[in-house]
Write a protein that holds these residues in place. Structure first.
Motif, PDB file in Angstrom:
ATOM      1  N   LYS A  64      55.597  42.871   9.948  1.00  0.00           N
ATOM      2  CA  LYS A  64      55.346  44.258   9.557  1.00  0.00           C
ATOM      3  C   LYS A  64      56.168  45.315  10.399  1.00  0.00           C
ATOM      4  O   LYS A  64      55.886  46.462  10.764  1.00  0.00           O
ATOM      5  CB  LYS A  64      53.678  44.568   9.610  1.00  0.00           C
ATOM      6  CG  LYS A  64      52.989  43.874   8.518  1.00  0.00           C
ATOM      7  CD  LYS A  64      51.575  44.634   8.430  1.00  0.00           C
ATOM      8  CE  LYS A  64      51.037  43.636   7.266  1.00  0.00           C
ATOM      9  NZ  LYS A  64      49.577  44.015   7.200  1.00  0.00           N
ATOM     10  N   SER A  79      57.214  48.680   8.417  1.00  0.00           N
ATOM     11  CA  SER A  79      56.385  49.739   8.030  1.00  0.00           C
ATOM     12  C   SER A  79      55.912  50.221   9.482  1.00  0.00           C
ATOM     13  O   SER A  79      55.829  51.662   9.355  1.00  0.00           O
ATOM     14  CB  SER A  79      55.076  49.059   7.391  1.00  0.00           C
ATOM     15  OG  SER A  79      54.450  48.225   8.340  1.00  0.00           O
ATOM     16  N   ARG A  80      55.967  49.479  10.357  1.00  0.00           N
ATOM     17  CA  ARG A  80      55.798  50.084  11.746  1.00  0.00           C
ATOM     18  C   ARG A  80      56.611  51.184  12.020  1.00  0.00           C
ATOM     19  O   ARG A  80      56.638  52.373  12.804  1.00  0.00           O
ATOM     20  CB  ARG A  80      55.596  49.116  12.752  1.00  0.00           C
ATOM     21  CG  ARG A  80      55.074  49.608  13.986  1.00  0.00           C
ATOM     22  CD  ARG A  80      55.088  48.473  15.128  1.00  0.00           C
ATOM     23  NE  ARG A  80      54.119  47.559  14.757  1.00  0.00           N
ATOM     24  CZ  ARG A  80      54.315  46.233  14.249  1.00  0.00           C
ATOM     25  NH1 ARG A  80      55.439  45.874  14.372  1.00  0.00           N
ATOM     26  NH2 ARG A  80      53.475  45.389  13.780  1.00  0.00           N
ATOM     27  N   ARG A  93      56.494  54.436  10.053  1.00  0.00           N
ATOM     28  CA  ARG A  93      55.438  55.150  10.319  1.00  0.00           C
ATOM     29  C   ARG A  93      55.742  55.746  11.739  1.00  0.00           C
ATOM     30  O   ARG A  93      55.170  56.995  11.946  1.00  0.00           O
ATOM     31  CB  ARG A  93      54.016  54.390  10.364  1.00  0.00           C
ATOM     32  CG  ARG A  93      53.008  55.034  10.917  1.00  0.00           C
ATOM     33  CD  ARG A  93      51.632  54.253  10.807  1.00  0.00           C
ATOM     34  NE  ARG A  93      51.395  53.896   9.262  1.00  0.00           N
ATOM     35  CZ  ARG A  93      51.530  52.831   8.901  1.00  0.00           C
ATOM     36  NH1 ARG A  93      51.587  51.795   9.494  1.00  0.00           N
ATOM     37  NH2 ARG A  93      50.897  52.582   7.745  1.00  0.00           N
ATOM     38  N   GLU A 143      54.328  48.618   3.648  1.00  0.00           N
ATOM     39  CA  GLU A 143      53.266  47.497   4.104  1.00  0.00           C
ATOM     40  C   GLU A 143      52.696  46.737   2.888  1.00  0.00           C
ATOM     41  O   GLU A 143      52.441  45.390   3.107  1.00  0.00           O
ATOM     42  CB  GLU A 143      52.132  48.405   4.710  1.00  0.00           C
ATOM     43  CG  GLU A 143      51.248  47.508   5.650  1.00  0.00           C
ATOM     44  CD  GLU A 143      50.328  48.508   6.341  1.00  0.00           C
ATOM     45  OE1 GLU A 143      50.060  48.037   7.656  1.00  0.00           O
ATOM     46  OE2 GLU A 143      50.141  49.607   6.002  1.00  0.00           O
ATOM     47  N   LYS A 144      52.548  47.027   1.753  1.00  0.00           N
ATOM     48  CA  LYS A 144      52.029  46.259   0.572  1.00  0.00           C
ATOM     49  C   LYS A 144      53.168  45.571   0.062  1.00  0.00           C
ATOM     50  O   LYS A 144      52.935  44.177  -0.143  1.00  0.00           O
ATOM     51  CB  LYS A 144      51.849  47.236  -0.663  1.00  0.00           C
ATOM     52  CG  LYS A 144      50.693  48.249  -0.448  1.00  0.00           C
ATOM     53  CD  LYS A 144      50.339  49.032  -1.570  1.00  0.00           C
ATOM     54  CE  LYS A 144      49.455  49.998  -1.410  1.00  0.00           C
ATOM     55  NZ  LYS A 144      49.137  51.104  -2.618  1.00  0.00           N
ATOM     56  N   GLU A 148      55.370  44.022   2.441  1.00  0.00           N
ATOM     57  CA  GLU A 148      55.318  43.103   3.459  1.00  0.00           C
ATOM     58  C   GLU A 148      54.192  42.074   3.486  1.00  0.00           C
ATOM     59  O   GLU A 148      54.117  40.864   3.710  1.00  0.00           O
ATOM     60  CB  GLU A 148      54.847  43.765   4.876  1.00  0.00           C
ATOM     61  CG  GLU A 148      56.478  44.476   5.227  1.00  0.00           C
ATOM     62  CD  GLU A 148      56.129  45.664   6.388  1.00  0.00           C
ATOM     63  OE1 GLU A 148      57.010  45.733   7.191  1.00  0.00           O
ATOM     64  OE2 GLU A 148      54.901  45.987   6.539  1.00  0.00           O
ATOM     65  N   GLU A 149      52.853  42.642   2.613  1.00  0.00           N
ATOM     66  CA  GLU A 149      51.884  41.692   2.657  1.00  0.00           C
ATOM     67  C   GLU A 149      51.962  40.836   1.335  1.00  0.00           C
ATOM     68  O   GLU A 149      51.251  39.742   1.653  1.00  0.00           O
ATOM     69  CB  GLU A 149      50.448  42.568   2.420  1.00  0.00           C
ATOM     70  CG  GLU A 149      50.134  43.244   3.712  1.00  0.00           C
ATOM     71  CD  GLU A 149      48.935  44.250   3.339  1.00  0.00           C
ATOM     72  OE1 GLU A 149      48.703  44.494   2.495  1.00  0.00           O
ATOM     73  OE2 GLU A 149      48.578  44.991   4.605  1.00  0.00           O
TER      74      GLU A 149
END
Length: 567
Positions: free
Chosen positions: A519, A522-523, A526, A539-540, A542-543
Motif C-alpha cells: 500500500k 496510497s500512503r 495521502r 487503497e481500494k 490495492e486491496e
C-alpha cells in the motif's frame, strides 16, 4: 483598529474659502492622538498650500499637485511621481494668452474655459498627458497620475494599506481616491457625483464634515458603516435558499473543521483567491508544505530551513505582499512556542498598520493545541480576522475557540462536528439532525444570527490548479516516490505524479506488485501529495486488484482525472 489613516482633500473639504478653522485643527490633533495618521491630498502646489495652511505640518504626508508630489513635513523630503511637460509645451500655452497658468514640479494648471485650448495643444504636440477637472480648475498631468496614485505611494511609505484608510472629498478629482480606499466619505457640500461614489455623506459641510467623520472614527472606528461596505465582502458560497454566503473582511474569526479529504484545501484555496482578488493581505501558516507553490506569494521556510520571524515581519510590512510560513522544519512539540512568537510579531504589526488582514492557520491544532495553558498565548482582547483550519474542533484550545464567530463544518459528519463546537463554546444551536452534505457543501454557523445553514461553497479557479501543478509537474523534493522493489533492488525517484506514471510503465511487474501489496501508493498520495480522496480510491484498488496491468491502468486513470486531464 480597522482605520489607521484619514486622507482628506483640502479645498472644499477640509478648508472653506482657503482656510481651516482652529476648531477643525483641534479635531485633526485629536485624531492624531488616537494613534492614527493623517494624509492631506490636494491639487494645490506645495508652496501655495503652505502659504494658505501653515498648520499642514500636522500631517504625516502631503500629496500635492493632484498626486504628482509626495512631501514629508517632518523631514522636508519631496518625491515626484512624474515629469513636467516640456518647456516648449508650456510656451505654446503662454503664447495663446492662457491665464492664469501655474507651473509646479509636475503639474501645469489653469481654469475653464481654457480646457479646449489645452486639449488642442496636447493633440498638436503629440504629448501623452491627461487633463483632470476640479470645480473649474483644469490640471495637466502625466498619464496615470491622480490622487489615487499619489495616495497609494504615500501609504506605501507609511506601510499602510488602502484597506486601512478612509478618505473624504468633495469634487471630481477626488473620485479616483475615494474609489480606491476601504471607506469613501463625501462632505455634505460635495458634488452629486461624489456623493454617489461615497459610502457615506456627512451631515455637515466642509471642515465640520471632516470633524464629524473624525468623531465617528474615534467613537467606534466606523463600525456603524460596515453594512454600507458590502462591495468589500468576501462571497464564499450560496445558501440553499439562493442567498449569498458572504462575510465582511473585518471583524470575523473563522473556524473550519473536517476530516482528511473533506475538501478543506479546496475551500481554503477559494478563500485565498477572494482575498487576493480584493487585495487583502494574508499570512498563512502551512505545516505540511501544501501551499509552497502559490503564485505571487513569498514562502518562508521549508522542510529543512528553520524560520526567522524577523524575516517574516519584514515581508509583511509590505501591505501588498502575501506570505506563506512553512513550519515543516519545526518539530510538532515546538510549534506552539513558535506560533506564540510569530503571533506576537504579527499582532504588533497589526497594531501599528492594520495588516496583515487575515491570519490563516492550517492544522491549527498543532499551533494552538487544547493541552496548552489558557494563558500561554495571551491573545489580545480584540484579536480577530483569523481562519483556523483543523480536523476536529476539540483538538484546539477551547479558550481560543470562544473567539470564533463563524464556524464551517464539512465532511461525513458536519452535524457532529458542529455539536462538538457548540458544546465547547457553550452555545445552544439548532443543528439539523443526520444532515448529509454533498461534495462542496458545508454547514455554517454565524454568531450574529445564531443559526446553522447548509451552504454550497464556491470553487477556486486558477489558484487550486496551480496548487495541484506542484504535484503534477513540479519537484516534490524529499516527498518524491521511490520505486525500490523487493530487497531494494531499485532506487528510481519519481519527483511528481507525471514522472511517477512514466516510471511505473517501465518498472517490472514484480516491483509494481511489491509496492501495491505494501500500500505504498496510497500512503504516498495521502502523506506527500495530501490528497485523501486519491489515497482512499487507490487503497481500494490495492486491496482488490492484484493484477499488475489492470491495477496500473486504474491508478493511472485516477491520477489523470485529478491532476493531468485538461482543466
Amino acid at each position: 483598529m480597522r482605520y489607521h489613516v484619514l486622507a482628506t482633500d483640502y479645498d472644499g473639504t477640509l478648508a472653506k474659502n482657503e482656510r481651516v478653522s482652529p476648531e477643525i485643527i483641534k479635531s485633526l490633533e485629536r485624531l492624531k492622538a488616537s494613534g492614527r495618521k493623517l494624509i492631506l491630498v490636494t491639487g494645490r502646489e506645495l508652496e501655495d498650500l503652505q502659504r494658505v495652511f501653515p498648520e499642514c505640518a500636522l500631517f504625516d504626508r502631503i500629496v500635492a499637485e493632484n498626486g504628482a508630489l509626495i512631501y514629508q513635513p517632518a523631514t522636508l523630503i519631496e518625491k515626484v511621481l512624474g515629469k513636467r511637460p516640456p518647456e516648449s509645451f508650456i510656451l505654446k500655452l503662454k503664447a495663446q494668452q492662457i491665464k492664469p497658468l501655474s507651473v509646479g514640479r509636475v503639474i501645469v494648471a489653469t481654469w475653464e474655459p481654457h480646457q479646449v485650448a489645452v486639449l488642442n495643444t496636447i493633440k498638436k504636440t503629440g504629448l501623452e498627458y491627461q487633463v483632470i477637472f476640479n470645480k473649474g480648475a483644469v490640471m495637466i498631468l502625466p498619464p496615470g497620475i491622480n490622487k489615487a496614485r499619489g495616495l497609494h505611494e504615500a501609504l506605501k511609505e507609511l506601510a499602510i494599506s488602502e484597506h486601512n484608510t478612509v478618505a473624504i472629498g468633495d469634487a471630481e478629482n477626488d473620485n479616483a481616491m475615494l474609489q480606491n480606499v476601504e471607506c469613501a466619505v463625501a462632505v455634505n457640500n460635495a458634488l452629486p457625483q461624489v456623493k454617489a461614489t461615497a459610502d457615506w455623506t456627512t451631515d455637515h459641510h466642509h471642515g465640520e464634515g471632516v470633524a464629524e467623520l473624525i468623531n465617528q472614527m474615534i467613537e467606534d472606528d466606523l463600525a456603524a458603516l460596515d453594512h454600507r461596505l458590502s462591495r468589500h465582502y468576501l462571497e464564499l458560497g450560496q445558501c440553499f435558499d439562493g442567498s449569498a454566503f458572504e462575510v465582511s473582511p473585518y471583524g470575523h474569526s473563522l473556524l473550519m473543521a473536517g476530516t482528511s479529504g473533506a475538501g478543506k484545501t479546496t475551500f481554503t484555496a477559494a478563500f485565498l483567491e477572494k482575498l487576493i482578488a480584493k487585495q487583502y493581505q494574508f499570512c498563512l501558516i502551512d505545516p505540511e508544505g501544501d501551499y509552497l507553490d502559490l503564485p505571487d506569494i513569498v514562502t518562508m521556510g521549508d522542510a529543512s530551513q528553520p524560520l526567522v520571524i524577523e524575516e517574516v515581519t519584514k515581508l509583511l510590512i509590505q501591505a501588498a505582499q502575501n506570505v506563506v510560513v512553512c513550519t515543516l522544519a519545526i518539530p510538532l512539540s515546538d510549534r506552539p512556542v513558535f506560533f506564540k512568537k510569530l503571533l506576537t510579531a504579527v499582532v504588533d504589526l497589526r497594531k501599528n498598520t492594520g495588516h496583515p488582514h487575515f491570519i490563516i492557520m492550517d492544522e491549527a491544532h498543532h499551533l494552538i493545541p487544547k493541552e496548552t495553558e489558557d494563558s500561554f498565548f495571551n491573545f489580545p482582547e480584540d484579536f480577530k480576522n483569523f481562519f483556523a483550519i483543523t480536523t476536529k474542533p476539540d483538538l484546539i484550545s477551547h479558550i481560543f475557540l470562544e473567539r470564533v464567530n463563524i464556524a464551517i463544518m464539512m465532511g461525513d459528519a458536519p452535524g457532529k462536528f458542529m455539536a462538538e463546537f457548540a458544546a465547547i463554546v457553550n452555545v445552544e444551536m439548532d443543528i439539523p439532525e443526520n444532515i448529509q452534505l454533498q461534495k462542496g457543501e458545508v454547514l455554517v454557523w454565524r454568531k450574529d444570527q445564531n443559526k446553522t445553514v447548509p451552504v454550497r461553497s464556491v470553487m477556486p479557479g486558477t489558484l487550486l490548479r496551480r496548487h495541484k501543478r506542484k504535484y503534477a509537474t513540479g519537484d516534490m523534493g524529499d516527498n518524491s516516490f521511490y520505486f525500490k522493489g523487493p530487497q531494494n533492488k531499485l532506487n528510481l525517484k519519481a519527483n511528481n505524479l507525471n514522472t511517477f506514471t512514466q516510471m511505473a510503465v517501465g518498472v517490472d511487474d514484480e516491483t509494481w506488485l511489491y509496492h501495491l501489496g505494501q500500500k505504498d501508493f496510497s500512503r504516498w498520495f495521502r502523506g506527500s501529495v495530501h490528497d485523501e480522496e486519491l489515497a482512499l480510491r487507490t487503497e481500494k484498488i490495492e486491496e482488490r486488484d492484484k493484477n499488475a496491468q489492470t491495477s496500473r491502468e486504474a491508478i493511472f486513470q485516477l491520477i489523470h482525472e485529478r491532476y493531468t486531464a485538461p482543466g
